[in-house]
Design a protein around this motif. Structure first.
Motif, mmCIF file in Angstrom:
data_model
loop_
_atom_site.group_PDB
_atom_site.id
_atom_site.type_symbol
_atom_site.label_atom_id
_atom_site.label_comp_id
_atom_site.label_asym_id
_atom_site.label_seq_id
_atom_site.Cartn_x
_atom_site.Cartn_y
_atom_site.Cartn_z
ATOM 1 N N THR A 61 0.852 -1.189 0.000
ATOM 2 C CA THR A 61 0.000 0.000 0.000
ATOM 3 C C THR A 61 0.884 1.233 0.000
ATOM 4 O O THR A 61 1.880 1.301 0.711
ATOM 5 N N ALA A 62 0.509 2.198 -0.810
ATOM 6 C CA ALA A 62 1.343 3.395 -0.991
ATOM 7 C C ALA A 62 0.579 4.661 -0.657
ATOM 8 O O ALA A 62 0.863 5.736 -1.185
ATOM 9 N N GLY A 63 -0.415 4.544 0.227
ATOM 10 C CA GLY A 63 -1.163 5.730 0.633
ATOM 11 C C GLY A 63 -1.826 6.413 -0.539
ATOM 12 O O GLY A 63 -2.348 5.752 -1.450
ATOM 13 N N SER A 64 -1.808 7.706 -0.529
ATOM 14 C CA SER A 64 -2.447 8.466 -1.614
ATOM 15 C C SER A 64 -1.449 8.944 -2.641
ATOM 16 O O SER A 64 -1.742 9.858 -3.413
ATOM 17 N N ASN A 65 -0.278 8.362 -2.640
ATOM 18 C CA ASN A 65 0.788 8.842 -3.532
ATOM 19 C C ASN A 65 0.596 8.403 -4.978
ATOM 20 O O ASN A 65 1.486 7.802 -5.578
ATOM 21 N N THR A 66 -0.521 8.736 -5.529
ATOM 22 C CA THR A 66 -0.783 8.325 -6.909
ATOM 23 C C THR A 66 0.125 9.031 -7.903
ATOM 24 O O THR A 66 0.194 8.642 -9.062
ATOM 25 N N GLU A 67 0.821 10.058 -7.430
ATOM 26 C CA GLU A 67 1.746 10.755 -8.331
ATOM 27 C C GLU A 67 2.871 9.847 -8.806
ATOM 28 O O GLU A 67 3.527 10.123 -9.796
ATOM 29 N N ILE A 68 3.095 8.755 -8.104
ATOM 30 C CA ILE A 68 4.188 7.870 -8.509
ATOM 31 C C ILE A 68 3.778 6.977 -9.676
ATOM 32 O O ILE A 68 4.629 6.390 -10.341
ATOM 33 N N ILE A 69 2.482 6.902 -9.929
ATOM 34 C CA ILE A 69 1.992 5.951 -10.931
ATOM 35 C C ILE A 69 2.624 6.172 -12.312
ATOM 36 O O ILE A 69 3.153 5.230 -12.910
#
Lengths: 418, 939
Positions: free
Chosen positions: A267-275
């Motif tokens: 799980t990577a929290g809300s860090n969708t910027e890494i996608i």
């Protein structure tokens, strides 16, 4: 101490820095001009002849971490409120914008200004030093409102601060619930090394894991880590799932775990910027959570679509290279602040800090902007916290990097409530 | 076992990153004397340039310059461009900052480095954003199996490249003409001139090479550096400084080994602490950062020296101290100004005044410790934080003001612990060690969840006898009673410190600041004074921290972090770290102080605030290095001098004999008594060289004994050994008292006193104070308490006698540097006499004197011996030695070759052969033929 604060508070990124696939800094600002956007219905402007209602808005800007887009979003929200939502019962909404740099000194300075300039409410965009404001605000009877508490003091200042999303505690617990649903049994919890993390693990994660029958172990990582070392440390324990609370470092953490051969859920929290920055193969079985509907989501409910359209309209004039999600957070916060003042103001006029402080204690509503659920500030959604809202949606990127929500969202945390 | 091996290899990768920075820091220090606290911040710039190039953009670190689309850039081109940018940045730093500060004190260089760090952090934030970036992988990826362990290929490549580049750099540093010149310039800039390379060239090369070296490795390191962020990247310098300390900021190969070892130790500790159940929870917080530092500090303490030895740099080079006079009228005036400042303001401005007053105490702690004593401390904010924690822990259980006193006292205890390394480490190294201490306090104490709650660290409002002294109440954010409370505490603290500065304690501190060796030689217990100063200064910082805590209502640990400590030092330095008025100005310009509030309310600097702060810091260091208070006082003194009558130049001491054609006969009657000083088998070794070998001598009361020999014979080493400044074996007895195991200051206090060939006067003190401070030794800690209450005491009779004996009364108020050489030597003698010695060891007192001055000195020496003081005279002036000495010892290559009366010695064939040759001496027959035992000599 600044370092640990930065590391600790970087959890903010988990909630704010979402962009790109979900609206990256370099995106074409899809939120600003989504295709097929409906024209905004006509609204009511505030009465310029009436006295403004003043709130104090404090936000990180100009320091080593700068989130100017949160302020820009907030200002767009205030404009929307004044031009379209009739202000605060006809009164224009006015904000004292106070920039902080993450230090307690800057935040105390903002609190002093809010009191001195007779603000009726303190509104937080994102501020790591915000805890230092509490004694000032409390002494003056000024309530704090925000979207999410980034700091432990604000998270637990029950009766003095109110945050409209689910609490951090709920997020931690929901994470375990979600992993349990995905058949995890041995979860490594990776956190930034600071007092908040230690306290959170001991008081929230560990008890929740016991309730769920999960085996967990916490790994504290220092700021500016070599993630190859950290991932090897974690994997030496042999987990079948990993929860990361390392904010933007997830960008380095996720590929490091995969490179070291870990193939379970992360799980990577809300860090969708890494996608967009990672290969889809790396992103397989990586879970993200979101506090509300983002402009990029498919199948946005109709009632939320109107909020997205308003947001897009009022942020369309902003520079293209900003963070959409930071702006959305600011916009959302402005709308909620205005809603609070409107609701309290209908009962008592004129609005004062004392009136707002008293009113927010029983404030509740049916639907928040960008969300389908409501809020209730009369009772914390997680005991002992300042959270008025609840609900986290978990999603995972597909082969095309598009986030697909997992089944049974939002996560039901009733089993792990203290 | 395989996991240990795995983490060893991974740790080498981390160590390679540290090595890149460490070697850069050491090289820069060697070439310029600047400890580059901004090394990691500087390295971040080329790393950003590289990452931008990998995304097809050329983005240079110039805030208003747009990015250029350059399309796909080959990896090695991107690396080359990034490294070139690093080189340019290094060269620019040399030209704009380092070169102008070449001769500035170490403290100015520390402050400049902090300014560079803040500036670059701001530039990077403005130019590249503050959101962390994932580093691109440049080196080959994949895994290889080593002894059954899968290891990432890129880490192995990184370690290999770092080793090769580091060894190449070390060889260049050790063998090349430029490298040798850089090393020479670290010791002595003039020496570098022998390589026909100017310091400007070596400085430019040093900055450029070190920046490019660091950048190349860090660009290649990729993910091994962690994510790229302007907020956390600069912190990488901290472990790098640890590695540099291991190498004593000098050896590149030791730096490499130290950095790699540090990486491995951190990696292994990380593995063990996080995975082993037996590892205690309390020791997990901040462990990997703290433990290596503690080990290094302990190691340095063990390896360090209590007092500097010959060859060590003992110059403080700090601005002159402005001694406050503490006149009641002045104190009352300033108190009234403070009160007016509180009464005439309200709201945020009054809060600013209160904060300024509280922070001025922390700045005052730096004035005492750094300004007065020359000890650079970056840990003052941490001490303040300790007091804040104590206050929050005490809560309501202890009433005010006892709670504040306890909090400040515990801060003082922390200060003593941090001060312990200061006993053996000095200068720039001490700055790094205190930085390490601050980090330890930050991670292990202030941020330790076992001590500090993440949510509630409330500090109760102060109250005395039911009188509410809280900072705020209702809509009032800064109540006057609290402001007055802070003002009273600040005034009392400033008066106390002012008293210390103008009393014996102040003179003692300034003596140590000027010259630790000379201070120990006059009986000052240097370690005790340092610890007392650390305690007093930490107490002040604790008071400041406590008051800040009361003003906030809770402990905000972030107010006391490492970088806050750096900024405290920087602001205190800029405002004037050698004056109490500078401390006040520092408070005024502190964060949340009056200036801050004014700027925040009236100048909307926004995103450029941090950049402006950093640039301002650099500009101020460059153009006003003595600080604003110092400059103001300096201008005032200049203006006053313009209207004051001109003083006559210092009169020469030799006027009494100038007109004579020959030496004036001395009428002093001396009585030679029993043996006072005797040595047996004194031997001094420097490594494998025996500088002094089994020397035995005796000196009787009232006797003048010569010790002569060619240069390098071991004369000064012998005196160093007798006085405790060189390790030696053998016995030293003074009036039957064994001294050879006693520290230097204790030998002086017992009556074995020396003078120095180079004078070694205390340049920060007047002539009178140079002499007076020698008579005020002993009970330093108690003396400090006494001086707070009673700073003005008349000088002792011995001081007056010494000044009169050496004919110095007419220049009492001058600084030694204003006097001609002969009178400077007399000051050194008077200083030694003020201790009332039994035996005086005179190391080349006539060196540099002309013949008239030498003759006058001979007269003075006879008068001194006439008071019953035994004298051992080392000098090359054979006329002087042969004319005044009763007996003479001759040594060569550390061994005694002759002893006897001057007449016997000058006719000794071995002496003639090895030293005197065919010289002949006019001895005037003043001291010849003296015999041991009770006998009157003279003429």
């Amino acid at each position: 101490m600044r370092t640990s604060k930065i590391a600790a508070g970087i959890a903010f990124a988990a909630l704010l820095a979402v962009s790109s696939a979900c609206g990256s800094d370099d995106s074409d600002d899809s939120s600003a001009a989504p295709s097929g956007r409906a024209a905004l219905p006509s609204g009511t402007a505030a009465d310029g002849s009436m006295n403004p209602v003043t709130v104090g808005f404090h936000n990180l800007e100009g320091g080593s971490i700068s989130l100017a887009d949160v302020r820009l979003g907030f200002e767009a929200g205030v404009k929307y409120v004044n031009e379209h939502l009739g202000g605060v019962n006809g009164h224009p909404l006015k904000a004292i914008a106070c920039k902080t740099d993450g230090t307690p000194e800057a935040s105390v300075n903002c609190a002093n200004q809010f009191v001195e300039q007779k603000a009726v409410l303190a509104v937080q965009g994102a501020d790591f030093g915000a805890d230092a404001m509490l004694p000032v605000l409390k002494s003056a009877g000024l309530a704090e409102l925000g979207s999410f508490p980034l700091t432990p003091g604000m998270d637990t200042a029950v009766g003095d601060a109110y945050f409209m999303q689910g609490s951090a505690e709920e997020g931690y617990a929901a994470n375990l619930v979600q992993l349990k649903k995905l058949s995890a049994s041995k979860v490594a919890v990776v956190m930034v090394d600071n007092p908040t993390s230690h306290e959170t693990y001991d008081k929230v994660i560990s008890p929740a894991a016991v309730k769920l029958g999960l085996e967990t172990k916490v790994f504290y990582v220092p700021a500016q880590s070599d993630w190859t070392v950290q991932s090897a440390t974690v994997l030496a324990w042999g987990p079948d799932a990993i929860s990361t609370y390392v904010a933007a470092d997830a960008l380095a953490a996720v590929p490091a775990f995969r490179s070291a051969g870990f193939s379970g859920h992360i799980t990577a929290g809300s860090n969708t910027e890494i996608i967009p920055q990672l290969d889809p193969s790396v992103l397989d079985k990586v879970l993200f959570s979101a506090p509300y509907y983002l402009p990029e989501f498919a199948d946005i409910p109709a009632e939320v679509r109107g909020d997205i359209d308003a947001f897009a309209e009022y942020t369309s004039g902003l520079p293209k290279d900003g963070s959409v999600t930071q702006r959305q957070t600011g916009f959302y916060t402005a709308l909620m602040a205005a809603q609070l003042l409107r609701d309290v103001g209908t009962k008592t006029d004129p609005l004062t800090a004392e009136v707002v402080h008293a009113g927010v204690k029983t404030w509740k509503g049916d639907r928040q902007p960008f969300r389908t659920n409501g809020w209730d500030c009369s009772k914390p959604s997680w005991p002992g916290t300042t959270a008025c809202g609840t609900g986290n949606v978990y999603a995972t990127p597909g082969a095309d990097r598009t986030l697909a929500p997992l089944p049974d969202q939002p996560v039901d945390i009733s089993a792990v409530l203290p | 076992m395989s996991e240990i091996l795995l983490f060893l290899v991974l740790g080498l990768g981390v160590g390679a990153v540290y090595a890149a920075l460490t070697l850069g820091v050491v090289l820069t220090y060697q070439g310029t004397g600047m400890i580059n606290f901004a090394a990691a911040a500087m390295a971040a710039v080329p790393m950003y340039v590289y990452e931008e190039l990998r995304h097809g953009r050329l983005t240079l670190p110039v805030p208003w310059l747009p990015s250029f689309d350059v399309g796909e850039t080959p990896t090695w081109s991107a690396v080359a461009i990034a490294v070139a940018v690093a080189g340019l940045l290094g060269a620019l730093t040399e030209l704009a900052v380092s070169r102008p500060l070449r001769k500035a004190p170490p403290l100015a260089k520390v402050v400049a480095a902090v300014g560079i760090l803040l500036t670059l952090q701001a530039v990077v934030g403005l130019k590249y954003g503050t959101v962390p970036l994932l580093r691109s992988v440049t080196l080959p990826q994949g895994v290889v199996e080593l002894s059954g362990v899968n290891v990432a290929k890129d880490r192995l490549w990184l370690v290999g490249i770092t080793l090769v580049l580091s060894v190449a750099l070390a060889v260049w540093f050790k063998r090349s003409r430029m490298g040798l010149a850089i090393q020479a310039s670290a010791e002595n800039e003039r020496a570098a001139g022998f390589a026909r390379l100017s310091p400007n060239v070596t400085g430019l090369v040093t900055w450029t090479v070190s920046s490019m070296f660091t950048a190349l490795i860090l660009v290649l390191a990729g993910p091994a550096t962690g994510t790229l962020s302007p907020s956390t990247m600069p912190l990488l310098v901290v472990p790098a400084l640890a590695g540099a300390l291991v190498a004593r900021l000098s050896s590149l190969t030791v730096s490499l080994a130290g950095a790699l070892t540090l990486g491995v130790v951190q990696s292994e500790l990380q593995y063990l602490s996080q995975t082993k159940d037996w590892w205690p929870d309390w020791a997990k917080q901040g462990l990997t950062n703290v433990v290596p530092f503690v080990v290094i500090v302990v190691a340095l303490f063990v390896l360090g020296r209590a007092i500097p030895t010959r060859g060590d740099d003992v110059r403080s080079s700090l601005p002159a101290v402005l001694i406050p006079r503490n006149r009641p009228r002045t104190v009352a005036l300033w108190s009234a100004v403070g009160l007016a400042g509180l009464a005439l303001t309200s709201g945020t401005y009054r809060f600013g005044v209160i904060t300024s007053l509280a922070v001025s105490l922390i700045a005052l702690s730096l004035v005492l410790l750094t300004g007065m004593l020359g000890q650079i401390s970056l840990a003052q904010a941490a001490f303040a934080g300790v007091a804040g924690i104590v206050l929050s822990k005490l809560g309501d259980s202890v009433p005010f003001p006892l709670s504040l006193f306890i909090a400040a006292t515990l801060a003082a205890v922390a200060g003593v612990f941090v001060g312990i390394p200061a006993l053996r480490i000095r200068g720039a190294q001490l700055a790094v060690v205190t930085l390490a201490a601050a980090l330890t306090l930050q991670d292990f104490v202030i941020a330790n969840p076992k001590l500090v709650s993440a949510t509630a660290n409330l500090i109760p409002d102060p109250e005395i006898f039911g009188w509410d002294l809280s900072v705020r109440g209702g809509q009032s954010i800064a109540r006057l009673p609290f402001g007055v409370l802070v003002l009273v505490i600040v005034v009392v603290a400033f008066v106390c410190v002012g008293n210390l500065m103008r009393a014996g304690t102040g003179r003692t501190m300034l003596a140590i600041r000027s010259n630790e060796r000379a201070a120990a030689a006059i009986g000052i217990n240097v370690p005790r004074v340092k610890l007392a100063a650390f305690a007093a200064s930490s107490f002040l910082a604790g008071l400041g921290g406590g008051l800040i805590g009361y003003s906030r209502g809770q402990l905000s640990a972030e107010s006391f972090g490492v970088f806050i400590g750096l900024s405290f030092l920087a602001v205190a330095y800029l405002q004037g770290i050698t004056s109490v008025s500078g401390a006040l100005l520092a408070g005024i310009s502190a964060s949340l102080g009056v200036v801050y509030v004014f700027m925040d309310r009236n100048l909307h600097l926004g995103s450029y605030y941090m950049l402006i702060t950093g640039v301002s810091l650099i500009l101020t260091v460059l153009f006003n290095p003595i600080g604003i208070a110092g400059k103001t006082r300096s201008d005032y003194e200049k203006a006053r001098a313009r209207f004051a009558p001109r003083r006559s130049p210092a009169k020469p001491a030799v006027r009494a004999v100038e007109s004579g054609s020959g030496p004036a006969p001395v009428t002093t009657r001396r009585q030679i008594g029993d043996v006072t000083l005797s040595t047996r088998g004194i031997t001094v070794r420097y490594g494998g060289v025996e500088a002094v070998s089994n020397i035995d001598i005796e000196v009787r009361a009232g006797e003048i004994v010569g010790l002569i020999g060619p240069n390098g014979a071991g004369k000064t080493s012998f005196v160093d050994a007798l006085t405790g400044f060189a390790r030696s074996s053998g016995q030293v007895e003074l009036a039957g008292d064994r001294l050879d195991r006693r520290p230097a200051h204790d030998r002086a206090r017992r009556g074995l006193v020396r003078t120095w060939q180079a004078g070694e006067l205390f340049d920060d003190l007047t002539v009178a104070d140079n002499v007076r401070v020698a008579n005020e030794t002993g009970n330093e800690a108690l003396g400090m308490l006494r001086d707070i209450v009673r700073p003005s005491t008349p000088p002792a009779a011995a001081v007056e006698r010494a000044l009169a004996l050496m004919s110095l009364t007419d220049v009492e108020e001058r600084k030694p540097s204003e006097l001609p050489l002969g009178r400077q030597k007399a000051v050194g003698m008077a200083r030694a006499l003020a201790i009332e010695p039994r035996v005086l060891l005179l190391d080349e007192p006539a060196a540099g004197l002309d013949s008239a001055e030498s003759l006058a000195f001979g007269d003075q020496l006879r008068r001194i011996a006439g008071t019953g003081v035994g004298c051992l005279l080392i000098d090359h002036d054979m006329h002087l030695v042969m004319s005044v000495c009763d007996r003479v010892y001759v040594i060569e290559f550390g061994k005694q070759i002759a002893a006897g009366t001057p007449a016997a010695v000058r006719n000794d064939p071995r002496v003639l052969e090895s030293y005197l040759g065919s010289q002949s001496f006019e001895t005037a027959g003043v001291a010849a033929d003296a015999r041991a035992g009770r006998e009157e000599v003279g003429s």
